[in-house]
Design a protein around this motif. Sequence first.
Motif, mmCIF file in Angstrom:
data_model
loop_
_atom_site.group_PDB
_atom_site.id
_atom_site.type_symbol
_atom_site.label_atom_id
_atom_site.label_comp_id
_atom_site.label_asym_id
_atom_site.label_seq_id
_atom_site.Cartn_x
_atom_site.Cartn_y
_atom_site.Cartn_z
ATOM 1 N N ILE A 18 0.843 -1.188 0.000
ATOM 2 C CA ILE A 18 0.000 0.000 0.000
ATOM 3 C C ILE A 18 0.879 1.239 0.000
ATOM 4 C CG2 ILE A 18 -2.024 -1.024 1.094
ATOM 5 C CD1 ILE A 18 -1.097 0.173 3.757
ATOM 6 N N GLU A 19 0.361 2.264 -0.627
ATOM 7 C CA GLU A 19 0.998 3.574 -0.602
ATOM 8 C C GLU A 19 -0.070 4.588 -0.220
ATOM 9 O OE1 GLU A 19 3.939 6.321 -3.248
ATOM 10 O OE2 GLU A 19 2.299 5.334 -4.301
ATOM 11 N N PRO A 20 -0.136 4.972 1.059
ATOM 12 C CA PRO A 20 -1.102 5.996 1.462
ATOM 13 C C PRO A 20 -0.803 7.309 0.751
ATOM 14 C CG PRO A 20 -0.220 4.865 3.376
ATOM 15 C CD PRO A 20 0.616 4.455 2.200
ATOM 16 N N ARG A 21 -1.875 7.983 0.304
ATOM 17 C CA ARG A 21 -1.705 9.228 -0.445
ATOM 18 C C ARG A 21 -2.421 10.399 0.207
ATOM 19 N NH1 ARG A 21 -1.804 6.944 -6.619
ATOM 20 N NH2 ARG A 21 0.246 5.975 -6.463
ATOM 21 N N GLY A 22 -2.978 10.181 1.366
ATOM 22 C CA GLY A 22 -3.666 11.243 2.084
ATOM 23 C C GLY A 22 -4.567 10.647 3.140
ATOM 24 N N LYS A 23 -4.710 11.349 4.240
ATOM 25 C CA LYS A 23 -5.555 10.864 5.337
ATOM 26 C C LYS A 23 -7.010 11.219 5.063
ATOM 27 C CE LYS A 23 -1.770 11.122 8.611
ATOM 28 N NZ LYS A 23 -1.222 11.756 9.803
ATOM 29 N N PRO B 65 3.666 8.360 5.737
ATOM 30 C CA PRO B 65 3.396 7.991 4.344
ATOM 31 C C PRO B 65 4.585 7.245 3.749
ATOM 32 C CG PRO B 65 2.955 10.318 4.711
ATOM 33 C CD PRO B 65 3.603 9.796 5.952
ATOM 34 N N GLY B 66 4.307 6.377 2.854
ATOM 35 C CA GLY B 66 5.351 5.598 2.201
ATOM 36 C C GLY B 66 4.816 4.207 1.909
ATOM 37 N N ILE B 67 5.518 3.488 1.075
ATOM 38 C CA ILE B 67 5.103 2.149 0.667
ATOM 39 C C ILE B 67 5.322 1.177 1.817
ATOM 40 C CG2 ILE B 67 5.546 0.267 -0.952
ATOM 41 C CD1 ILE B 67 6.536 2.493 -2.913
ATOM 42 N N ARG B 68 4.301 0.372 2.102
ATOM 43 C CA ARG B 68 4.402 -0.662 3.136
ATOM 44 C C ARG B 68 3.919 -1.980 2.560
ATOM 45 N NH1 ARG B 68 1.044 1.157 8.153
ATOM 46 N NH2 ARG B 68 -0.088 2.376 6.641
ATOM 47 N N LYS B 69 4.583 -3.055 2.940
ATOM 48 C CA LYS B 69 4.151 -4.400 2.583
ATOM 49 C C LYS B 69 3.319 -4.942 3.736
ATOM 50 C CE LYS B 69 8.004 -5.377 -0.439
ATOM 51 N NZ LYS B 69 9.127 -6.239 -0.757
ATOM 52 N N ILE B 70 2.121 -5.399 3.424
ATOM 53 C CA ILE B 70 1.177 -5.880 4.428
ATOM 54 C C ILE B 70 0.930 -7.372 4.201
ATOM 55 C CG2 ILE B 70 -1.165 -5.629 5.359
ATOM 56 C CD1 ILE B 70 0.676 -3.123 5.679
ATOM 57 N N LYS B 71 0.870 -8.117 5.298
ATOM 58 C CA LYS B 71 0.545 -9.542 5.231
ATOM 59 C C LYS B 71 -0.400 -9.848 6.386
ATOM 60 C CE LYS B 71 2.764 -14.099 5.260
ATOM 61 N NZ LYS B 71 4.073 -14.777 5.334
ATOM 62 N N ILE B 72 -1.520 -10.496 6.064
ATOM 63 C CA ILE B 72 -2.501 -10.906 7.063
ATOM 64 C C ILE B 72 -2.647 -12.412 6.948
ATOM 65 C CG2 ILE B 72 -4.869 -10.625 7.907
ATOM 66 C CD1 ILE B 72 -4.822 -8.101 5.895
ATOM 67 N N GLU B 73 -2.523 -13.103 8.065
ATOM 68 C CA GLU B 73 -2.660 -14.567 8.078
ATOM 69 C C GLU B 73 -3.706 -14.978 9.099
ATOM 70 O OE1 GLU B 73 1.861 -16.169 7.379
ATOM 71 O OE2 GLU B 73 1.236 -15.744 9.417
ATOM 72 N N LEU B 74 -4.458 -15.993 8.756
ATOM 73 C CA LEU B 74 -5.279 -16.712 9.726
ATOM 74 C C LEU B 74 -4.960 -18.172 9.504
ATOM 75 C CD1 LEU B 74 -7.489 -16.646 11.937
ATOM 76 C CD2 LEU B 74 -9.149 -17.013 10.118
ATOM 77 N N ASP B 75 -4.411 -18.833 10.517
ATOM 78 C CA ASP B 75 -4.003 -20.219 10.326
ATOM 79 C C ASP B 75 -5.079 -21.187 10.813
ATOM 80 O OD1 ASP B 75 -3.666 -20.541 13.118
ATOM 81 O OD2 ASP B 75 -1.522 -20.157 13.015
ATOM 82 N N THR B 76 -4.854 -22.459 10.577
ATOM 83 C CA THR B 76 -5.864 -23.473 10.917
ATOM 84 C C THR B 76 -6.060 -23.624 12.416
ATOM 85 O OG1 THR B 76 -4.172 -25.192 10.727
ATOM 86 C CG2 THR B 76 -5.567 -24.792 8.795
#
Length: 159
Positions: free
Chosen positions: A16-21, A74-85
Amino acid sequence: METRQAKPSFTVEFEIEPRGKVSGVASVVHLGQTNGDRLPACWFHSGTYRLHCCTYSSRRGVGNYCLDGRDAPPGIRKIKIELDTAHVMRLYEDGDLVGSRGDIPSAINHVNGESHPLYMSDPWYPAANVAIRGLTWDGKIVASAQSDGPPWHPAVQSR
């Protein structure tokens, strides 16, 4: 609009790259047929770049199970969401674990195998002023998040 089959475990990744609040809760991504299906869903808290990601299904009558990210600049962020078994949900930002919950009930098991729309900004909340790139679901590129044009996609375009 892209659809995905809901599963009791998943991994969602994107940049994601936020571009404004935005004033008020602002939608980033959301998998679910209704606002009551969050399999998962992520927003920015009002006036911030802090992610709020939840897993929830209103059909089981259990509350939201949510994790909050960092209020990053602000800036590029790598996001990861996990839900495991084992029903443990984790949120990562730029490879760092920023939140984990181990008390997630099997509330979403009943939607296993159902197709749900995948929104980049959902129709229930204002869109975040953010660009999204490289959205994958369980390692597979989501077609609607890619294009032959610029590599960044404003979330509002996918409504």
